[in-house]
Scaffold this active site. Structure first.
Site, PDB file in Angstrom:
ATOM      1  N   GLU A   1      13.048  85.002  35.901  1.00  0.00           N
ATOM      2  CA  GLU A   1      14.686  85.011  35.459  1.00  0.00           C
ATOM      3  C   GLU A   1      15.231  86.134  36.085  1.00  0.00           C
ATOM      4  O   GLU A   1      15.646  87.152  35.558  1.00  0.00           O
ATOM      5  CB  GLU A   1      14.720  85.466  33.875  1.00  0.00           C
ATOM      6  CG  GLU A   1      13.858  84.333  32.945  1.00  0.00           C
ATOM      7  CD  GLU A   1      13.973  84.554  31.527  1.00  0.00           C
ATOM      8  OE1 GLU A   1      13.432  85.754  31.068  1.00  0.00           O
ATOM      9  OE2 GLU A   1      14.367  83.574  30.731  1.00  0.00           O
TER      10      GLU A   1
ATOM     11  N   CYS B   1      17.894  84.377  22.923  1.00  0.00           N
ATOM     12  CA  CYS B   1      18.431  85.526  23.374  1.00  0.00           C
ATOM     13  C   CYS B   1      20.128  85.557  23.553  1.00  0.00           C
ATOM     14  O   CYS B   1      20.713  86.420  23.136  1.00  0.00           O
ATOM     15  CB  CYS B   1      17.792  86.216  24.495  1.00  0.00           C
ATOM     16  SG  CYS B   1      17.748  85.147  25.804  1.00  0.00           S
TER      17      CYS B   1
HETATM   18  O1  FUB Z   1      12.496  88.775  26.834  1.00  0.00           O
HETATM   19  C1  FUB Z   1      13.774  89.064  25.874  1.00  0.00           C
HETATM   20  C2  FUB Z   1      14.941  88.064  26.217  1.00  0.00           C
HETATM   21  O2  FUB Z   1      14.296  86.712  26.565  1.00  0.00           O
HETATM   22  C3  FUB Z   1      15.389  88.496  27.659  1.00  0.00           C
HETATM   23  O3  FUB Z   1      16.335  89.483  27.570  1.00  0.00           O
HETATM   24  C4  FUB Z   1      15.910  87.245  28.322  1.00  0.00           C
HETATM   25  O4  FUB Z   1      16.119  87.288  29.481  1.00  0.00           O
HETATM   26  C5  FUB Z   1      14.830  86.255  27.811  1.00  0.00           C
HETATM   27  O5  FUB Z   1      13.708  86.318  28.563  1.00  0.00           O
HETATM   28 ZN    ZN Z   2      19.577  85.432  27.193  1.00  0.00          ZN
END
Ligand code: FUB
Ligand code: ZN
Length: 678
Positions: A346, A442
């Site tokens: 990501e 999230c």
């Molecule tokens: O790791 C916690 C949250 O989940 C992150 O901020 C998002 O990118 C997702 O990976």
């Molecule tokens: Zn998110």
């Protein structure tokens, strides 16, 4: 940093957002998203991925009660992980003393309560407040006597507390808890959650720091830095600022803290500086000048750095923030304000790598960019920050939510072929329609907390100046010494570029700083009779105000064809269409299949019309263009390749809709970047 011009966000209690656009988004959050998310946190949404969030708090609370009644009889369960997720053996039979879901599931509650807090400032709602108070009771019942409050470790064994800072998100959940608690206290004056968050913060402060005997670690997923600054600004307790500064300063120092936690990473043979870039811990933060790694983590860190720089006057830290800002916005940002171009980690990749159909551009990452922008504005009101903030908001952020507020995108591509999303593993992360909920949820609650606090991004203030970074219909009160200025802004942004401002500020000495958006080549100011000065993209207005005065700003909303720098391989020869701050796209529903065959006329012959998408009013665009015809090759019509012939075209009308409204009318092709006919 005396040379700067500090400001702080205007309290939501002093702003009422009134316009149709943003008020509409806030009302969606209030009426749809907040209740829906409460159901999701309690696993009551049919067909949606379970959250387990409130289950975990209840289980941790039960354990706490039993500990008090029977003494410590707890044996840590063994969890089977899939990644960082614990799955129940039988989803229909949850055990009431076990943890389920992602290790960071607690944060879903914290983001929800934060959104609730903001929403209550705009719309008091005793019913909702009662539900929120009940949720807070459940959460606080899980808190340990020493202040610790993270259900994953409470339920899996406290002896492992703080043993995997890199991956296990304890300090991330901690940060979110603070943010939620501060927002709820500021909205309601109720301090139960705030006290719990402070007790947890005291526990963290007692365990982390440079002193001997303390842990020298820092969060694997940042957010605690900016959250602690908020807690400091609310309570005035220096120890919270010191802890935030410690986390910022310690990050990336050698020997790497994460090496002690994860000797296996050292054995993998990564070069030192490549080891922790996912977590932005590869270098001390002041030496970082390129945005790397997980994009949400990155922008959360940079936001915390900017906060600490503002409060401590640390120019070197501020310099790093500026370099990182430039690196993102000049080399690694989509035209939509999306960031983080690969789903692998990501993450950010290299300069100008901005693929459209495999884009990640997580909704949370654009939200984090908005956080970073506002914090840079708090140090120095330079319009370039607000321009990006506006770009992200109207495009890469809003695209994360359906127009009815009932489904969400995690990933925000700029080009979609639904078949590819279903059949090509490289694009499985790209969904052609929004999802109801996510196991890793999230983005939806992050959207809720941002949209319900949008006023605090539109306006910041210092002693005598009100900064208007975004234009939205609203009424505000600004205190100047003992006096109060009332400001009313009327606007139909982003559809119309006129902004009427009415001021009642006699004898207050109020100054206004109005952002001149980067998308308008000229503007007009009508009806203002005092002194004006332009600086860093803001128009400063000053005068002895009469009883009530009004003036108007006109920002012509021209339609523009936007090209990317040639280094962006994916976009060469193509344009994105924008009107004002809104990026437009083509959808199959309006333009037929095979959007790749469409070309736009370089003369940009375009009409703007009122329309709606699923009942939501928008401005639509119709541009003159062409459709490339299939090359006719006798006998070889099925051949994949043929000798090149000059292509032929037929005229076509290109129907554009705002990018953030795509995928509201079922699964279909979409594209932002379109070829230009020579
Ligand atoms: O790791 C916690 C949250 O989940 C992150 O901020 C998002 O990118 C997702 O990976
Ligand atoms: Zn998110």
């Amino acid at each position: 940093m005396d040379k700067h011009n500090y400001s702080t966000p205007v309290s939501l209690k002093n702003i009422q957002v009134t316009d149709t656009f943003w008020k509409g988004e806030m009302e969606l959050v209030r009426k749809e998203v907040i209740p829906y998310q409460w159901d999701a946190l309690n696993d009551r949404v049919e067909g949606a991925a379970p959250s387990f969030c409130m289950h975990n708090f209840k289980a941790a609370g039960k354990l706490n009660r039993e500990k008090k009644e029977k003494g410590n009889t707890f044996i840590a369960p063994k969890y089977t992980f899939r990644g960082f997720e614990v799955l129940p053996e039988d989803p229909k039979q949850l055990k009431d003393d076990e943890f389920y879901g992602f290790v960071f599931q607690d944060s879903d509650f914290s983001k929800w309560i934060e959104a609730v807090g903001y929403s209550l400032t705009q719309h008091p709602d005793p019913e909702l407040e009662k539900i929120a108070d009940g949720a807070i009771d459940i959460v606080c019942a899980a808190q340990q006597d020493d202040g610790y409050l993270d259900t994953y470790y409470i339920l899996s064994g406290r002896d492992a507390t703080f043993t995997n800072l890199k991956d296990h998100h304890e300090l991330y959940c901690f940060g979110h808890l603070i943010e939620g608690a501060v927002a709820y206290f500021q909205a309601t004056g109720k301090d139960k959650l705030l006290k719990a968050a402070e007790r947890f913060a005291d526990y963290v402060a007692a365990n982390f720091g440079t002193e001997e005997g303390k842990l020298h670690g820092y969060p694997g997923h940042e957010i605690a830095e900016m959250a602690l600054v908020r807690l400091y600004e609310l309570t005035g307790k220096e120890k919270y600022l010191n802890l935030a500064r410690y986390f910022v300063d310690e990050r990336g120092k050698r020997p790497y803290y994460f090496d002690q936690e994860h000797p296996e990473e050292v054995k993998k043979g990564h070069e030192d500086e490549l080891r922790y870039f996912y977590n932005q811990a590869h270098l001390p933060v002041r030496k970082q000048d390129e945005a790397f790694g997980h994009s949400v983590r990155a922008v959360y860190l940079y936001s915390g750095m900017a906060d600490v720089a503002r409060l401590t006057g640390d120019e070197t830290l501020y310099g790093a923030c500026r370099r990182l800002w430039d690196n993102i916005t000049e080399k690694k940002m989509y035209v939509t304000g999306g960031i983080g171009s690969t789903h692998l980690g990501e993450a950010f990749t290299y300069a100008y790598d901005l693929p459209n159909d495999t884009a990640y551009a997580e909704t949370c990452a654009s939200i984090g960019l908005v956080f970073f922008a506002r914090r840079m504005l708090e140090i120095a009101p330079e319009a370039r920050y607000a321009n990006v903030m506006e770009r992200a908001l109207y495009n890469g952020v809003l695209s994360g939510m359906a127009l009815d507020g009932k489904s969400f995108f995690y990933v925000n591509p700029l080009e979609v072929l639904p078949e590819a999303c279903h059949k090509d593993e490289r694009k499985f992360h790209v969904k052609p329609v929004r999802q109801k909920w996510f196991g890793c949820a999230c983005c939806p609650p992050n959207l809720a907390r941002l949209l319900s606090s949008i006023g605090s991004y539109a306006y910041t203030e210092n002693e005598d100046t009100l900064f208007l970074h975004l234009y939205m219909g609203s009424t505000l009160e600004k205190k100047i010494g003992e006096k109060t200025a009332d400001i009313r802004v009327e606007s139909n942004f982003p559809w119309e570029g006129d902004v009427k401002i009415t001021i009642r500020a006699k004898d207050t000495g109020l100054k206004l700083a109005l952002r001149i958006p980067d998308w308008c080549s000229r503007y007009e100011l009508d009806g203002f009779t005092g002194g004006t000065e332009e600086k860093d993209g803001y128009l400063y207005l000053q005068k002895d105000w009469g009883e009530e005065e009004e003036f108007t700003l006109h920002f012509p909303m021209e339609v523009r064809m936007i090209a990317a720098k040639e280094a962006v391989r994916e976009d060469i020869g193509k344009v994105a269409v924008m009107r004002g701050p809104v990026v437009y796209c083509l959808e199959e529903t309006d333009n037929g299949k095979d959007l790749q065959k469409l070309l736009i006329d370089p003369e940009l012959n375009v009409t703007v019309s009122d329309g709606n998408i699923c009942g939501t009013p928008v401005k639509k665009l119709t541009a003159a263009g062409f459709r490339q015809l299939d090359t006719h090759i006798e006998k070889e019509s099925e051949a994949l390749y043929h000798v090149w012939k000059k292509p032929e075209f037929e005229k076509a009308e290109l129907s554009y809709i705002p990018y953030y409204t795509w995928a509201n009318r079922g699964e279909n092709e979409m594209q932002v970047w379109t070829r230009v006919r020579d």
